[in-house]
Design a protein around this motif. Sequence first.
Motif, mmCIF file in Angstrom:
data_model
loop_
_atom_site.group_PDB
_atom_site.id
_atom_site.type_symbol
_atom_site.label_atom_id
_atom_site.label_comp_id
_atom_site.label_asym_id
_atom_site.label_seq_id
_atom_site.Cartn_x
_atom_site.Cartn_y
_atom_site.Cartn_z
ATOM 1 N N GLY A 151 34.256 -35.431 12.305
ATOM 2 C CA GLY A 151 34.385 -35.631 13.734
ATOM 3 C C GLY A 151 33.951 -34.413 14.514
ATOM 4 N N GLY A 152 33.079 -34.636 15.499
ATOM 5 C CA GLY A 152 32.680 -33.577 16.419
ATOM 6 C C GLY A 152 32.963 -34.043 17.829
ATOM 7 N N LEU A 153 34.245 -34.101 18.188
ATOM 8 C CA LEU A 153 34.695 -34.785 19.398
ATOM 9 C C LEU A 153 35.318 -33.817 20.392
ATOM 10 C CD1 LEU A 153 36.358 -37.514 17.265
ATOM 11 C CD2 LEU A 153 34.357 -37.905 18.684
ATOM 12 N N ILE A 172 37.407 -34.970 8.419
ATOM 13 C CA ILE A 172 37.318 -33.545 8.742
ATOM 14 C C ILE A 172 37.096 -33.400 10.241
ATOM 15 C CG2 ILE A 172 36.135 -31.382 8.223
ATOM 16 C CD1 ILE A 172 35.086 -32.810 5.656
ATOM 17 N N ASP A 173 38.061 -32.817 10.912
ATOM 18 C CA ASP A 173 38.040 -32.674 12.362
ATOM 19 C C ASP A 173 37.574 -31.281 12.756
ATOM 20 O OD1 ASP A 173 38.616 -33.209 15.139
ATOM 21 O OD2 ASP A 173 40.480 -32.088 14.897
ATOM 22 N N GLY A 174 36.870 -31.191 13.876
ATOM 23 C CA GLY A 174 36.481 -29.901 14.429
ATOM 24 C C GLY A 174 36.756 -29.875 15.917
ATOM 25 N N LEU A 190 25.012 -35.083 -3.587
ATOM 26 C CA LEU A 190 24.713 -34.963 -2.165
ATOM 27 C C LEU A 190 23.595 -35.920 -1.769
ATOM 28 C CD1 LEU A 190 24.884 -31.092 -1.618
ATOM 29 C CD2 LEU A 190 26.685 -32.799 -1.359
ATOM 30 N N ALA A 191 22.606 -36.080 -2.639
ATOM 31 C CA ALA A 191 21.481 -36.966 -2.333
ATOM 32 C C ALA A 191 21.927 -38.411 -2.164
ATOM 33 C CB ALA A 191 20.425 -36.871 -3.429
ATOM 34 N N GLY A 192 22.967 -38.804 -2.865
ATOM 35 C CA GLY A 192 23.447 -40.181 -2.766
ATOM 36 C C GLY A 192 24.657 -40.346 -1.884
ATOM 37 N N ALA A 193 25.124 -39.268 -1.248
ATOM 38 C CA ALA A 193 26.350 -39.328 -0.454
ATOM 39 C C ALA A 193 26.111 -40.000 0.893
ATOM 40 C CB ALA A 193 26.904 -37.920 -0.244
ATOM 41 N N ARG A 194 27.173 -40.621 1.403
ATOM 42 C CA ARG A 194 27.148 -41.277 2.711
ATOM 43 C C ARG A 194 28.079 -40.520 3.656
ATOM 44 N NH1 ARG A 194 28.299 -47.443 0.551
ATOM 45 N NH2 ARG A 194 26.176 -47.961 -0.138
ATOM 46 N N ALA A 195 27.541 -40.035 4.749
ATOM 47 C CA ALA A 195 28.335 -39.280 5.718
ATOM 48 C C ALA A 195 28.370 -40.022 7.043
ATOM 49 C CB ALA A 195 27.755 -37.882 5.908
ATOM 50 N N LEU A 196 29.551 -40.150 7.598
ATOM 51 C CA LEU A 196 29.747 -40.712 8.933
ATOM 52 C C LEU A 196 30.061 -39.561 9.871
ATOM 53 C CD1 LEU A 196 30.214 -43.032 10.965
ATOM 54 C CD2 LEU A 196 32.574 -43.173 10.109
ATOM 55 N N VAL A 197 29.188 -39.322 10.850
ATOM 56 C CA VAL A 197 29.367 -38.243 11.818
ATOM 57 C C VAL A 197 29.643 -38.874 13.177
ATOM 58 C CG1 VAL A 197 28.343 -36.233 12.934
ATOM 59 C CG2 VAL A 197 27.815 -36.741 10.537
ATOM 60 N N ILE A 198 30.813 -38.604 13.740
ATOM 61 C CA ILE A 198 31.205 -39.200 15.015
ATOM 62 C C ILE A 198 31.200 -38.106 16.073
ATOM 63 C CG2 ILE A 198 32.926 -40.577 16.213
ATOM 64 C CD1 ILE A 198 33.918 -41.529 13.503
ATOM 65 N N GLY A 199 30.251 -38.219 16.986
ATOM 66 C CA GLY A 199 30.036 -37.200 18.001
ATOM 67 C C GLY A 199 28.749 -36.454 17.728
ATOM 68 N N ALA A 200 27.838 -36.442 18.715
ATOM 69 C CA ALA A 200 26.535 -35.792 18.524
ATOM 70 C C ALA A 200 26.291 -34.725 19.584
ATOM 71 C CB ALA A 200 25.413 -36.827 18.547
ATOM 72 N N GLY A 201 27.366 -34.053 20.007
ATOM 73 C CA GLY A 201 27.243 -32.963 20.958
ATOM 74 C C GLY A 201 27.031 -31.651 20.235
ATOM 75 N N GLY A 254 28.489 -31.889 16.723
ATOM 76 C CA GLY A 254 27.738 -32.896 15.978
ATOM 77 C C GLY A 254 26.347 -32.443 15.622
ATOM 78 N N ASN A 255 25.675 -31.738 16.534
ATOM 79 C CA ASN A 255 24.343 -31.200 16.242
ATOM 80 C C ASN A 255 24.380 -30.283 15.033
ATOM 81 O OD1 ASN A 255 21.715 -30.914 18.454
ATOM 82 N ND2 ASN A 255 23.420 -32.296 18.894
ATOM 83 N N GLU A 256 25.346 -29.381 15.009
ATOM 84 C CA GLU A 256 25.443 -28.431 13.896
ATOM 85 C C GLU A 256 25.815 -29.139 12.597
ATOM 86 O OE1 GLU A 256 24.709 -25.216 13.750
ATOM 87 O OE2 GLU A 256 24.024 -25.238 15.824
ATOM 88 N N ILE A 257 26.694 -30.127 12.687
ATOM 89 C CA ILE A 257 27.089 -30.883 11.498
ATOM 90 C C ILE A 257 25.883 -31.596 10.907
ATOM 91 C CG2 ILE A 257 28.402 -32.886 10.700
ATOM 92 C CD1 ILE A 257 30.588 -32.073 12.750
ATOM 93 N N VAL A 258 25.141 -32.312 11.765
ATOM 94 C CA VAL A 258 23.975 -33.070 11.293
ATOM 95 C C VAL A 258 22.912 -32.138 10.737
ATOM 96 C CG1 VAL A 258 22.074 -34.551 12.042
ATOM 97 C CG2 VAL A 258 24.404 -35.034 12.811
#
Length: 408
Positions: free
Chosen positions: A132-134, A155-157, A34-45, A48-52
Amino acid sequence: MSETIHLDEELRGDGGDGRFARFELIGWWDQKKLAGARALVIGAGALGNEIVKNLALLGVGQVLIVDLDQIEMSNLSRSVLFRADDCGREKAAVAAERARDLYPGMGAQSLRANAVYDLGLGVYRWADVILGGLDNREARVAINQAAAKVGKPWIDGAIERLDGVARVFDPASGPCYECTMSEVDWKMLEARRSCALLSRDEIAEGKTPTTPTTSSVVAGVQVQEAVKLLHGLPALSGQGFVFDGVSHQSYVVSYSQLEGCPSHEAIEEVVEIQESVAELTAGALLDRARQELGPTAVLEFNHELLESLSCGPCGATTPKLSSLGAVKESDALCPECGEMRAPNLYHSIADGSPLLEHSLAELGVPAWDVVVARAGLRRRGYELSGDRPHVLGPLVDLPANENLQERS
């Protein structure tokens, strides 16, 4: 990054009281992954807030947050990372800042971009996991097609009122998002564009009614699926977790791959080149492709590109180079007669095209994209990695996770 703490000390802990000690009581848990993982989060509503937030609490090391919008007062009731003083600021930038507050060991970077036409395939290839948080189908279709081209699951939400769904799509092994779309879904997607395929300036969509409680549930499942994918555990691939917030009847549904769905073909061969989209002309890239693949090679793009606008009543054609998605209805109005002009589109370039003298950026190709060259049955993708430092910012200097296997 100056704020970054010593991860080795955090991961090791002292006397069992390290930051992530409780996670490591789970037998299969590997905090270093997890420390070295790269996550792309699309959508910061709301999602997205909860994902981040969840990614930060879990200690995920690198997160790129993409969003186009600014914070409004109505966001404050559904977005745990935003404050009243943040109104008017970019959602992605604030989410990244607050993620670093939650976990200073996280490399969090923001990118103000439209997911439909501003995101090159390079960011998808960079990511170990895509979330995705779209709130619209057009963006989901764009993410789905991009993830399929780089051969990675996403992973879509989705949330509405008290209900929501979290689902994992892996076009390499099963159904994708487009496989789940009904005729009604496609008609609603078409309604976002005019008869000329241009984006409408005003879309009567209304606002999706949601609650922070439902977004917490759905985003929690999304990130849990991300953790499973990063650890190589079975995930909800081709399935969706449906949450009925009224009755609390939760269940899993399985999707079927649609025969003939075009969004399942990955670009098998991709080479990185050092130029950026602003530095490299289409002609220079085509010359290289012809040398490597043969004289019949053509360039193919991931987005519909606009060459010009033609007015029927006036009989005039005006050059206009752009991504189709960046052009609005109002841009297509003829300045002479006021009628709607027709767009002249293309998605490939061959030898002899007058467009070859233009840079890829001038044509509308987004930063850090992958342009495909095709010669017969042979295909080779060229990743414009010269844009990588601009897109990733400080994340560009952070190493990849050697414990995670690349799929593409």
